[in-house]
Every structure is written in structure tokens, then in C-alpha cells.
Design an enzyme around this catalytic site. Structure first.
Site, PDB file in Angstrom:
ATOM      1  N   ALA A  10     -25.102  44.042 -34.596  1.00 10.44           N
ATOM      2  CA  ALA A  10     -26.457  44.363 -34.157  1.00 10.44           C
ATOM      3  C   ALA A  10     -26.897  43.430 -33.038  1.00 10.44           C
ATOM      4  O   ALA A  10     -26.401  42.309 -32.906  1.00 10.44           O
ATOM      5  CB  ALA A  10     -27.419  44.258 -35.335  1.00 10.44           C
ATOM      6  N   CYS A  11     -27.820  43.913 -32.213  1.00 11.56           N
ATOM      7  CA  CYS A  11     -28.448  43.103 -31.166  1.00 11.56           C
ATOM      8  C   CYS A  11     -29.060  41.865 -31.795  1.00 11.56           C
ATOM      9  O   CYS A  11     -29.670  41.951 -32.855  1.00 11.56           O
ATOM     10  CB  CYS A  11     -29.519  43.943 -30.491  1.00 11.56           C
ATOM     11  SG  CYS A  11     -30.631  43.035 -29.394  1.00 11.56           S
ATOM     12  N   PRO A  12     -28.909  40.656 -31.195  1.00 10.30           N
ATOM     13  CA  PRO A  12     -28.277  40.400 -29.888  1.00 10.30           C
ATOM     14  C   PRO A  12     -26.888  39.784 -30.016  1.00 10.30           C
ATOM     15  O   PRO A  12     -26.435  39.101 -29.108  1.00 10.30           O
ATOM     16  CB  PRO A  12     -29.249  39.403 -29.273  1.00 10.30           C
ATOM     17  CG  PRO A  12     -29.662  38.557 -30.459  1.00 10.30           C
ATOM     18  CD  PRO A  12     -29.711  39.496 -31.638  1.00 10.30           C
ATOM     19  N   ASN A 183     -32.768  42.921 -24.739  1.00  9.60           N
ATOM     20  CA  ASN A 183     -32.283  42.564 -26.066  1.00  9.60           C
ATOM     21  C   ASN A 183     -32.934  41.264 -26.508  1.00  9.60           C
ATOM     22  O   ASN A 183     -33.577  40.569 -25.728  1.00  9.60           O
ATOM     23  CB  ASN A 183     -30.759  42.425 -26.053  1.00  9.60           C
ATOM     24  CG  ASN A 183     -30.307  41.349 -25.093  1.00  9.60           C
ATOM     25  OD1 ASN A 183     -30.288  40.165 -25.402  1.00  9.60           O
ATOM     26  ND2 ASN A 183     -29.943  41.762 -23.873  1.00  9.60           N
ATOM     27  N   MET A 184     -32.743  40.911 -27.784  1.00  6.71           N
ATOM     28  CA  MET A 184     -33.444  39.756 -28.331  1.00  6.71           C
ATOM     29  C   MET A 184     -33.000  38.444 -27.690  1.00  6.71           C
ATOM     30  O   MET A 184     -33.804  37.511 -27.556  1.00  6.71           O
ATOM     31  CB  MET A 184     -33.255  39.702 -29.845  1.00  6.71           C
ATOM     32  CG  MET A 184     -34.218  38.757 -30.549  1.00  6.71           C
ATOM     33  SD  MET A 184     -35.960  39.139 -30.173  1.00  6.71           S
ATOM     34  CE  MET A 184     -36.163  40.715 -31.009  1.00  6.71           C
TER      35      MET A 184
END
Length: 200
Positions: A10-12, A183-184
Site C-alpha cells: 500500500a501507499c507509500p 502519495n503519503m
């Protein structure tokens, strides 16, 4: 060539792992494998921001991104520089976490948010970046009543970023009307490097 398998992450995480792997390399090529378009966009944007050359191919739902890192003396082009760092940009970053402003009645909150973003277009001090997360991404997509104001801000040099995970959650990724997907990891970097962050 090194290979980094980021399928299912999953991001990031794909961006963070790619960054660490490249930092550990003196030079050479790194192949990053991801299984969704958002991760592909995030990794390639990171590579571009660092001045690395890259290319990618898609096969059977997987993206194979090859990033080339060269020694500075061998590089044909200078790395992309951080404009904010060079210029000593003192403008704030605004983080918008909802499509309404304040707690209480959502109709009032929607009107207040519309008024706030319009007022920004008339402000003497513009933010450097506006980041939209959670339901805030509804403001940058189809049906938003503030798109015209956001376009005005973007034309005046304000960077508009929307969280990719949030767009996916609300099913709005294909309905983005302004700015780009982020993205994060990038969100954290933007906030950490800003002289001031305003959270709404």
C-alpha cells in the site's frame, strides 16, 4: 540490475522502498515491480523528482519500472532541484482534510469552504501547495463547486495535490479535474519542508 518487488504494498511503501534502494546504490539500474497504476505513478514521479531516468512496461497487470542511477560526473543532465529550497520559499502549505470547513452543519461547512478557497485567490500571500486528503479530494474532482477558484490558484503558481489512496477510496480517480495525484510520502515531505502548515 537489482529488482525490487513491491506487489501488494500500500501507499507509500513502494516509494519509500524505492528511495532506500536507490540511496544504497552508487550507480546502476533498479527494476521496481508494482501491481497498480497509482503505485506506478508515484514511483515514476519520485524518480523524476530526483533526476533519475526511467522507463516502464506493463504486462499482465504488472508494471515493470526500470530506474537508472548514474554517478553525478557521468550524468548528462543536472538533477532536478528543489525550487522551494533554492528560493527560500516562505509560503505555507495548506492541508485540506474535508470537503467542508468546520464542524456542524455540512451545508454551512460547504459554503464556508467555497468562500475560503475563493478568498485565497484574492490573498496577497498564496500558499506554495494545497494538499487534499480524505473527503477533501471531492473538492478537486467532478461536481466540486470550487474548481474555478482552484484553477485560478493553480494559474498563480499554487501546486494542487490530491491523495491517490483517497481518490481510490471514493472512486474519484478518473474524475480528477485539477492538479495531480500524490502519495503519503510526498505529503510528509511537503509538510516537513514547509515553513508553516495550515490544516483545515
Amino acid at each position: 540490475m537489482k529488482r525490487l518487488d513491491c506487489k501488494g504494498l500500500a501507499c507509500p511503501k513502494p516509494v519509500i522502498l524505492t528511495k532506500k534502494e536507490l540511496e544504497a546504490m552508487d550507480s546502476g539500474e533498479l527494476e521496481v515491480v508494482v501491481d497498480n497504476e497509482t503505485a506506478k505513478e508515484n514511483v515514476t514521479k519520485f524518480a523524476k523528482s530526483q533526476g533519475y531516468s526511467f522507463e516502464y512496461t506493463e504486462k499482465d497487470g504488472l508494471y515493470y519500472i526500470i530506474i537508472k542511477k548514474v554517478q553525478p560526473k557521468d550524468a548528462e543532465e543536472c538533477p532536478v532541484m528543489d525550487f522551494d529550497v533554492i528560493s527560500g520559499d516562505k509560503r505555507p502549505v495548506i492541508l485540506i482534510g474535508s470537503n467542508v470547513l468546520g464542524k456542524g452543519d455540512d451545508r454551512l461547512g460547504s459554503a464556508l469552504m467555497k468562500s475560503y478557497i475563493y478568498a485565497l485567490t484574492e490573498s496577497d500571500v498564496m500558499p506554495s501547495t494545497m494538499i487534499f486528503i480524505n473527503s477533501g479530494v471531492k473538492l478537486t474532482t467532478e461536481g466540486s463547486e470550487v474548481i474555478d477558484s482552484l484553477k485560478t490558484l493553480e494559474s498563480q503558481g499554487v501546486e494542487i495535490l490530491s491523495c491517490g489512496t483517497c481518490l481510490d477510496f471514493y472512486g474519484l480517480k478518473e474524475k480528477l479535474l485539477i492538479g495531480s495525484i500524490t502519495n503519503m510520502y510526498t505529503i510528509v515531505e511537503k509538510m516537513n519542508n514547509a515553513p508553516n502548515t495550515i490544516k483545515l
